[in-house]
Design an enzyme around this catalytic site. Structure first.
Site, PDB file in Angstrom:
ATOM      1  N   CYS A 132       6.813   7.955  -2.912  1.00  0.00           N
ATOM      2  CA  CYS A 132       8.078   7.208  -2.966  1.00  0.00           C
ATOM      3  C   CYS A 132       8.375   6.550  -1.619  1.00  0.00           C
ATOM      4  O   CYS A 132       8.895   7.186  -0.708  1.00  0.00           O
ATOM      5  CB  CYS A 132       9.219   8.138  -3.358  1.00  0.00           C
ATOM      6  SG  CYS A 132      10.818   7.323  -3.378  1.00  0.00           S
ATOM      7  N   CYS A 135      12.045   6.512  -0.658  1.00  0.00           N
ATOM      8  CA  CYS A 135      12.569   7.787  -0.141  1.00  0.00           C
ATOM      9  C   CYS A 135      12.073   8.049   1.281  1.00  0.00           C
ATOM     10  O   CYS A 135      12.823   8.517   2.127  1.00  0.00           O
ATOM     11  CB  CYS A 135      12.106   8.958  -1.007  1.00  0.00           C
ATOM     12  SG  CYS A 135      12.119   8.662  -2.760  1.00  0.00           S
ATOM     13  N   ASP A 136      10.799   7.787   1.541  1.00  0.00           N
ATOM     14  CA  ASP A 136      10.169   8.260   2.772  1.00  0.00           C
ATOM     15  C   ASP A 136       9.776   7.156   3.762  1.00  0.00           C
ATOM     16  O   ASP A 136       9.338   7.451   4.874  1.00  0.00           O
ATOM     17  CB  ASP A 136       8.898   9.062   2.430  1.00  0.00           C
ATOM     18  CG  ASP A 136       9.216  10.262   1.548  1.00  0.00           C
ATOM     19  OD1 ASP A 136      10.326  10.808   1.686  1.00  0.00           O
ATOM     20  OD2 ASP A 136       8.372  10.644   0.727  1.00  0.00           O
TER      21      ASP A 136
END
Ligand code: NAP
Length: 309
Positions: A132, A135-136
């Site tokens: 992701c 997300c990261d």
């Protein structure tokens, strides 16, 4: 006994919840491990009708959820471990919680696929391997990263990561991207993106602290190996449907996707049990098609309830 339970809170589940709640079915939505579904891991959704400027994936599902709540849909966190499905009496085993419902919409979505190479699982989640970018991605400011895959997800992840990384290498096993032409063009023309064509991953290599330091690639044309230094590796090689608990009672295809009855997109062989979204759709897998299936499933559930009286 619940009237209607909806499993999953992505586009499919939330649309089913909006329609079912407006039909006074008082649905209970069991949210599963990823509330909001896969769209919450997408940065910008550019192709959902009604948003000419694009819309943030999290915001889109959040709005759907509020819309469902407005009409009386209820929400709970639970992951179905096992299910026993029979007309009008469906049992859902969620570990400590058990649920029973007359009617059921399964909209459990799909989860990221893994390559199964050495180092991948060990360094997944916090040590440099991720599925992701939204997300990261911010952890890789000023670093070099690799994205695996050639579809729209890989293209989207690669482009998103250019905001942070100094260099993004897209690793694809063929010489042509599967991504839609507009996304493919953006990727190959982006100055920060390089594409490693005809390349497969042999291993993900860690440093002494167990964090990603390089990826070992094999060129499938001549079997040559090379280690490409990088600090982050993002998997974008597709998804596997989250359907295991239902495989004993419902029809699935070779990849585990739930198969609706012929002539229907959402009906199953158990009356009152319907499917919607990515868990039952290997073909389109779009937010809008998932929403469409959620709508159909809720309408079918309403008709089924009315016929039973
Ligand atoms: P996908 O279209 O199935 O693409 C998966 C990619 O991973 C393919 O390029 C495939 O290679 C590669 N791959 C699969 N298994 C592999 C393996 N074991 N080793 C190496 N490479 C592997 O999946 P997706 O990109 O997640 O997209 C899923 C659906 O969502 C698609 O319908 C897509 O259009 C849609 N989507 C749309 C958007 C958008 O419209 N903005 C964004 C994201 C996703 P091959 O090409 O060789 O098969």
């Amino acid at each position: 006994m619940e009237n209607l339970i909806i499993l999953g809170s992505g586009c499919a589940g939330l649309t089913a919840a909006i329609y079912a709640a407006r039909a006074n079915l008082s649905p209970l939505v069991l949210e599963g491990v990823q509330p909001g579904g896969q769209l919450t891991t997408t940065s910008e959704v550019e192709n959902f009708p009604g948003f000419p400027e694009g819309v943030d994936g999290f915001e889109l599902t959040d709005r759907m959820r509020k819309q469902a709540e407005r009409f009386g849909a209820r929400f709970a966190f639970a992951e179905v471990k096992a299910a026993s499905l029979a007309e009008g009496a469906n049992l859902l085993d969620c570990g400590s919680e058990k649920y029973e419902c007359k009617s059921l919409v399964i909209a459990t979505g799909a989860s990221p696929r893994f390559l199964g190479v050495p180092g991948e699982r060990e360094m997944f989640g916090g040590n440099g391997v991720s599925s992701c970018a939204t997300c990261d991605g911010a952890f890789y400011r000023g670093k070099e990263v690799v994205v695996i895959g050639g579809g729209d997800s890989a293209a989207e992840e690669a482009l998103f990561l250019t905001r942070f990384a100094t260099k993004v290498t897209l690793v694809h096993r063929r010489g042509e991207l599967r991504a839609s032409p507009i996304m493919a063009k953006r990727v190959v023309e982006h100055p920060k993106v390089a594409v490693a064509w005809f390349s497969v991953v042999e291993a993900m290599l860690g440093d002494e602290k167990g964090k990603v330091r390089a990826i070992r690639l094999k060129d499938v044309r001549d079997n040559s190996l090379r280690d490409l230094p990088c600090q982050g590796i993002f998997l974008a090689i597709g998804h596997v449907p989250n359907t295991k608990p239902f495989a004993a009672n419902l029809d699935t295809d070779g990849e585990g996707y739930l198969v609706p009855l012929p002539g229907s997109h959402v009906k199953t062989k158990v009356p009152g049990v319907y499917v919607a979204g990515d868990c039952a759709d290997p073909h389109y897998r779009q937010a809008i098609t998932a929403a469409g299936m959620g709508c159909q499933a809720a309408i079918e559930a309403e008709r089924w309830a009315n016929e039973r009286g």
